[in-house]
Enzyme design. Sequence first.
Site, PDB file in Angstrom:
ATOM      1  N   ASP A 136      -5.786  -0.394   8.246  1.00  0.00           N
ATOM      2  CA  ASP A 136      -5.404  -0.356   7.219  1.00  0.00           C
ATOM      3  C   ASP A 136      -5.797  -1.433   6.356  1.00  0.00           C
ATOM      4  OD1 ASP A 136      -3.734   2.127   7.353  1.00  0.00           O
ATOM      5  OD2 ASP A 136      -1.891   1.459   6.911  1.00  0.00           O
ATOM      6  N   LYS A 158       0.646  -0.939   0.117  1.00  0.00           N
ATOM      7  CA  LYS A 158       0.183   0.054   0.247  1.00  0.00           C
ATOM      8  C   LYS A 158       0.729   1.314  -0.329  1.00  0.00           C
ATOM      9  CE  LYS A 158      -1.538   1.322   4.116  1.00  0.00           C
ATOM     10  NZ  LYS A 158      -1.074   2.722   4.178  1.00  0.00           N
TER      11      LYS A 158
END
Length: 284
Positions: A136, A9
């Site tokens: 996340d 990410k």
Amino acid sequence: MLAEFAPAKVNLYLHVTGRREDGYHLLDSLAVFGPAGDLLTLVPAATLTLALDGPFGGALTAEPDNLVLRAARALATAAGRVAGARLTLSKGLPVASGIGGGSADAAAALRGLDRLWGLGLEAAALARIAAPLGADIPVCLLSRPTRMGGIGEVLRPAPILPECGLLLVNPGIALATPAVFRARQGAFTPPAVLPTRWPDAAAMARDLAALRNDLEAPAIALCPQVATVLAALRSLPGCLLARMSGSGATCFGLFPDAAAARAAAGGLPAAWWREAGGLYGGGG
């Protein structure tokens, strides 16, 4: 045997917009998924086990309870079944590097075990299981360009992204996210105003250059090598933007396309970890 890719990410910008009473910081970020990642393989078994390999697998061997196992047990509890699978995590991403490796691994476990166990859960159900494990993980479940808000759990569609290339670079130093947040000083930053789409990578880089990663300065204070990596990226031919991702120390260079990013990678020190290519899940 099933396999799930857990892509890195990357925060193209990250604004710290406030702080909740419980101490968690509120964020605004545009997350994309890069050309590097971990790989989780899953095999049916009566009990739950996890083996680690890959370039960075050794860094996780001392963990008493890997996030992958916690995600597996949480899914089994939600589904009302015994947690059984033989998992192998091939760790290709540096640990504690600001690119969501642990969260991506947990998300891969949730996606993969949902398939292995034949649960057929909807994305929203998996996200509800993921949220208590880490802010996340829900965005990593999607693994596509996404606008993040709240503490990371508020997800909205990203602008339509153009073709572009990313070069990810880490100097080989782990940075603990809580330490970087503690080192942050100054006022909060308002959320960004983004267009609905960008026509090309150069236009996207110009708009992103007006934004920032609010954790970059405190990360550099803790790890000056981040500034060295950023300077090296900015010197590479074709680099449109260089910025740190997340809480660091991984930085990225934005390029017109994947080929330009791969070509530029050769201009960096061999001792640094680097991966280059297009975006995973959209935008080239």
